[in-house]
Design an enzyme around this catalytic site. Structure first.
Site, short mmCIF file in Angstrom:
data_model
loop_
_atom_site.label_atom_id
_atom_site.label_comp_id
_atom_site.label_asym_id
_atom_site.label_seq_id
_atom_site.Cartn_x
_atom_site.Cartn_y
_atom_site.Cartn_z
N LEU A 249 38.83 30.60 40.27
CA LEU A 249 38.53 31.90 39.68
C LEU A 249 38.09 31.64 38.25
O LEU A 249 38.81 31.02 37.47
CB LEU A 249 39.77 32.80 39.71
CG LEU A 249 39.60 34.31 39.62
CD1 LEU A 249 38.65 34.84 40.68
CD2 LEU A 249 40.95 35.01 39.73
N ASP A 250 36.88 32.09 37.91
CA ASP A 250 36.33 31.85 36.57
C ASP A 250 37.27 32.36 35.48
O ASP A 250 37.99 33.35 35.69
CB ASP A 250 34.98 32.57 36.41
CG ASP A 250 33.87 31.91 37.22
OD1 ASP A 250 34.06 30.77 37.66
OD2 ASP A 250 32.82 32.56 37.40
N PRO A 251 37.25 31.73 34.30
CA PRO A 251 38.07 32.23 33.18
C PRO A 251 37.79 33.70 32.87
O PRO A 251 38.71 34.44 32.52
CB PRO A 251 37.65 31.33 32.01
CG PRO A 251 37.28 30.03 32.67
CD PRO A 251 36.60 30.43 33.96
N ALA B 135 37.15 36.01 34.94
CA ALA B 135 37.70 36.86 36.00
C ALA B 135 39.21 37.00 35.89
O ALA B 135 39.90 36.13 35.36
CB ALA B 135 37.32 36.31 37.37
#
Length: 305
Positions: free
Chosen positions: A47-49, A51
């Site tokens: 999960l991207d930072p 997000a």
């Protein structure tokens, strides 16, 4: 301790950092309780930072199922801001294109149906995809322009949630390998403008939802109280869609040794073998044979049978 900790990941924290936070919490509890056993920890899907939301963290034997979480479908809420496109396709990048076109609600609804189903999608340049052994984002940061091939993904559903001046919030139910930043880019382009993601929240990953997710603060509090186990979901929570298969102690021993059970009449496909209430292995049945796909190192006590 074997199971899942479902984090509600905060903004700005990477998936690897989230795993490290869980490791620290487990270490804090171990020191508090005087234990010595260490546990493997891994995440079930990056999960991207930027997000927030559902990040499954596998502990102990559940780490053997983390790869299965990577293949699961997911649901995201996300906001597209129209009029500007960034190089990262999100808030963190620099603006690389602008447009005066700001679509209205009717325009947005008209194009959403075009993105439902199997579609080809080009991942963002700033992504972890490997190109000739190097990460695309490393190439992009060094000034190169990596050529990323499109991939086939599936959008199961794409729904309008709300809108504000110059932006729209949508909900997408997607297959593995889908980049929401690319989806936002392509929706904006289909509307004759450009755009980027300003909010991204994962509300479901495989069987896990926000209903069972906890904050890092709650995890740390549980660690200091020695009660992390009470926050964990069982290992089998990641396999709710797999039918159970009861096996005898002798059959369980054979499966733990990696042997094939023959002469079975159970339906073809994946099953979760149990010795009493203890999961033994994820197995696959085919042509009367039962073969281990993923075995678990969990030994039952007499009262568990």
């Amino acid at each position: 301790m074997h199971g899942w900790i479902i984090l509600d990941k905060p903004h700005g924290l990477g998936s690897t950092q989230a795993v490290s936070a869980v490791k620290r919490a487990l270490r804090t509890q171990r020191e508090l309780l005087g234990g010595t056993e260490k546990w493997k920890v891994g995440h079930g899907g990056t999960l991207d930072p930027l997000a927030t939301g559902v990040l499954p963290i596998a502990v102990g034997e559940a780490t053997k199922l983390a790869g299965r979480m990577l293949d699961s479908d997911k649901i995201y809420d996300f906001t597209i801001k129209f009029g500007e496109q960034t190089d990262t396709l999100d808030l963190e990048g620099k603006v690389v294109a602008k447009s005066d076109v700001i679509p209205n609600f009717g325009d947005v609804e008209d194009v959403l149906a075009d993105f439902v189903g199997e579609i080809d999608q080009v991942p963002p340049v700033y992504s972890a995809i490997k190109i000739d052994g190097a990460r695309a984002y490393d190439l992009a940061r060094s000034g190169e322009a990596p050529e990323i091939k499109s991939r086939r993904i599936t959008i199961y559903a794409l729904d309008y949630l709300s809108e504000e001046a110059g932006s729209v919030t949508l909900r997408a139910h997607v297959s593995k390998g889908t980049y929401i930043r690319s989806l936002a880019r392509d929706i904006a382009l289909a509307l004759g403008t450009v755009g980027h993601v300003t909010m991204l929240r994962r509300i479901k990953a495989g069987p896990f939802t926000l209903e069972t997710a906890i904050s890092l603060d709650k995890l740390d509090e549980a660690a200091r109280g020695g009660t992390i186990g009470g926050l964990m979901l069982p290992l089998t929570a990641g396999l709710d869609d797999i039918p159970a298969l009861a096996v005898s102690p002798d059959e369980a021993l054979a499966l733990r040794q990696g042997k094939v059970l023959s002469g079975s009449d159970i339906a073809t496909g994946l099953h979760l073998a149990f010795d009493g209430i203890i999961p033994v292995a994820l197995v696959e049945a085919q042509d009367g044979d039962i073969r281990v796909v993923r075995g678990f190192n969990l030994m039952p006590k007499e009262e568990d049978r």
